[in-house]
Design an enzyme around this catalytic site. Sequence first.
Site, PDB file in Angstrom:
ATOM      1  CE  LYS A  54      57.942 -12.627  37.709  1.00 10.74           C
ATOM      2  NZ  LYS A  54      58.940 -11.555  37.780  1.00 10.74           N
ATOM      3  CG  ASP A  94      61.682 -13.484  38.445  1.00 10.02           C
ATOM      4  OD1 ASP A  94      61.734 -12.268  38.694  1.00 10.02           O
ATOM      5  OD2 ASP A  94      61.357 -14.321  39.309  1.00 10.02           O
TER       6      ASP A  94
HETATM    7  P1  NDP Z   1      68.623 -15.001  40.536  1.00 13.82           P
HETATM    8  O1  NDP Z   1      68.071 -16.363  40.307  1.00 13.82           O
HETATM    9  O2  NDP Z   1      69.695 -14.493  39.663  1.00 13.82           O
HETATM   10  O3  NDP Z   1      69.140 -14.883  42.057  1.00 13.82           O
HETATM   11  C1  NDP Z   1      68.293 -15.105  43.131  1.00 13.82           C
HETATM   12  C2  NDP Z   1      69.087 -14.983  44.409  1.00 13.82           C
HETATM   13  O4  NDP Z   1      68.195 -15.075  45.524  1.00 13.82           O
HETATM   14  C3  NDP Z   1      70.090 -16.102  44.598  1.00 13.82           C
HETATM   15  O5  NDP Z   1      71.144 -15.634  45.384  1.00 13.82           O
HETATM   16  C4  NDP Z   1      69.271 -17.154  45.340  1.00 13.82           C
HETATM   17  O6  NDP Z   1      70.053 -18.054  46.100  1.00 13.82           O
HETATM   18  C5  NDP Z   1      68.418 -16.280  46.247  1.00 13.82           C
HETATM   19  N1  NDP Z   1      67.137 -16.940  46.501  1.00 13.82           N
HETATM   20  C6  NDP Z   1      66.229 -17.348  45.586  1.00 13.82           C
HETATM   21  N2  NDP Z   1      65.181 -17.939  46.186  1.00 13.82           N
HETATM   22  C7  NDP Z   1      65.450 -17.899  47.499  1.00 13.82           C
HETATM   23  C8  NDP Z   1      64.751 -18.346  48.643  1.00 13.82           C
HETATM   24  N3  NDP Z   1      63.567 -18.962  48.532  1.00 13.82           N
HETATM   25  N4  NDP Z   1      65.320 -18.108  49.848  1.00 13.82           N
HETATM   26  C9  NDP Z   1      66.522 -17.483  49.958  1.00 13.82           C
HETATM   27  N5  NDP Z   1      67.232 -17.040  48.907  1.00 13.82           N
HETATM   28  C10 NDP Z   1      66.700 -17.252  47.704  1.00 13.82           C
HETATM   29  O7  NDP Z   1      67.352 -14.039  40.530  1.00 13.82           O
HETATM   30  P2  NDP Z   1      67.308 -12.458  40.323  1.00 13.82           P
HETATM   31  O8  NDP Z   1      68.486 -11.819  40.925  1.00 13.82           O
HETATM   32  O9  NDP Z   1      66.974 -12.208  38.906  1.00 13.82           O
HETATM   33  O10 NDP Z   1      65.987 -12.084  41.157  1.00 13.82           O
HETATM   34  C11 NDP Z   1      66.035 -11.732  42.551  1.00 13.82           C
HETATM   35  C12 NDP Z   1      64.750 -10.996  42.929  1.00 13.82           C
HETATM   36  O11 NDP Z   1      64.651  -9.805  42.135  1.00 13.82           O
HETATM   37  C13 NDP Z   1      63.440 -11.754  42.700  1.00 13.82           C
HETATM   38  O12 NDP Z   1      62.508 -11.353  43.681  1.00 13.82           O
HETATM   39  C14 NDP Z   1      62.998 -11.237  41.329  1.00 13.82           C
HETATM   40  O13 NDP Z   1      61.606 -11.391  41.149  1.00 13.82           O
HETATM   41  C15 NDP Z   1      63.396  -9.781  41.459  1.00 13.82           C
HETATM   42  N6  NDP Z   1      63.557  -9.048  40.205  1.00 13.82           N
HETATM   43  C16 NDP Z   1      64.432  -9.475  39.235  1.00 13.82           C
HETATM   44  C17 NDP Z   1      64.587  -8.741  38.085  1.00 13.82           C
HETATM   45  C18 NDP Z   1      65.596  -9.098  37.048  1.00 13.82           C
HETATM   46  O14 NDP Z   1      65.789  -8.298  36.118  1.00 13.82           O
HETATM   47  N7  NDP Z   1      66.288 -10.217  37.133  1.00 13.82           N
HETATM   48  C19 NDP Z   1      63.763  -7.537  37.830  1.00 13.82           C
HETATM   49  C20 NDP Z   1      62.947  -7.141  38.937  1.00 13.82           C
HETATM   50  C21 NDP Z   1      62.840  -7.895  40.051  1.00 13.82           C
HETATM   51  P3  NDP Z   1      70.278 -19.545  45.579  1.00 13.82           P
HETATM   52  O15 NDP Z   1      71.276 -19.433  44.477  1.00 13.82           O
HETATM   53  O16 NDP Z   1      70.769 -20.286  46.766  1.00 13.82           O
HETATM   54  O17 NDP Z   1      68.944 -20.027  45.109  1.00 13.82           O
END
Ligand code: NDP
Length: 376
Positions: A54, A94
């Site tokens: 990671k 991510d």
């Molecule tokens: P994105 O950046 O596309 O979206 C993240 C979302 O979560 C946004 O809505 C963001 O809001 C919110 N968010 C991020 N940080 C925080 C925080 N500290 N507190 C509250 N809300 C938060 O990321 P992904 O959708 O790709 O990833 C989401 C999760 O899924 C993570 O845990 C990631 O590790 C996991 N994941 C992702 C994969 C992928 O293929 N993308 C695969 C497997 C797991 P805002 O816009 O306001 O920041």
Amino acid sequence: MINNGFRVQFNSAIGPYKGGLRLHPSVNLGIIKFLGFEQIFKNSLTGLPIGGGKGGSDFDPKGKSDREVMAFCQSFITELYKYIGADTDVPAGDIGTGAREIGYMYGQYKRLTGLYEGVLTGKGLTYGGSLARTEATGYGLLYLTEEMLKCNGHDIAGKTVVVSGSGNVAIYAVQKAQQLGAKVVTVSDSTGWVYDPEGIDVALLKEVKEVKRARLTEYAAARPSAQYHDKASEGTNQWIIKCDVALPCATQNELNLEDAKTLVANGVMAVAEGANMPTTLEATKYLQENGVLFCPGKAANAGGVATSALEMSQNSERLSWTFEEVDSKLKNIMVNIFHNLDAAAKKYGMDGDYVAGANIAGFLKVAEAMTAQGIV
Ligand code: NDP
């Protein structure tokens, strides 16, 4: 402004290191290490040949111009390129790292090495990306949730679903849940959440988040049925909404014991983690003790990395598969993952404990591969 970058190459017993790059101001070595550790077992669970790693940086892409994001991505890869490669370490997206960032990183890798190889996944479709990769984590989460419910005598169709987040995972979780006949009534971001009792409008959500890169207030402003709630001023979150299925898809530790108690009091039937470790340990225990079907992220969100591994296969054979081909492989993988962890839980006397099942099934393959390869 100086940013710190990280890459943790945790285990390569079953394949090249593989795991996403997170760009978020909260990133530090501890976060990257826990994500890398989980990634080992997640990647093992997919059944595909990928090791665990990671990375990321405390750079915040929010509010930056494309030019500024490109400058950061190029600097980051100018250091990282020495450590990655199609057979060594294959990073992916991510939080904060989507198709735009992967494109800039890939361009810089190619510029520095002269190699056109599958070194990053989540690439654009014009230069080696895979169809269905964008959708994969959210779709995969729903394929697994559907199977978990089915094996416990329930149908996902007709269920009310609460989703947190509004990024890549959340958007496609909402879309697939609706395709399977469920009704999704919430999404959130770091500042607020939206309750839309008529069901989330995915097209509008995509327009706000993927095209405009705007806040959820814009979604609520454009949709009469939606109510916007500010987290800081109200002190609430989306877990207060009554639902059958809860899918945390934002970030770590976003579902705590209080939230778990509220969900149980409201009759939740299943929780499956789209994000990595969104549910705290106490909340996980409370949900399990109260008979809620609970699937941990290392299994439930493995569809993203599984499809990344399919992207690596396509890059190696220099072919592109159709959307349907990739999507049907993804579905098979997710259904298999559920049955593997269910079987492991049963075999070790912990029937229905999918946390234990995922840990055991993921660990055994890695441990056997490491033992077989000797002390190296
Ligand atoms: P994105 O950046 O596309 O979206 C993240 C979302 O979560 C946004 O809505 C963001 O809001 C919110 N968010 C991020 N940080 C925080 C925080 N500290 N507190 C509250 N809300 C938060 O990321 P992904 O959708 O790709 O990833 C989401 C999760 O899924 C993570 O845990 C990631 O590790 C996991 N994941 C992702 C994969 C992928 O293929 N993308 C695969 C497997 C797991 P805002 O816009 O306001 O920041």
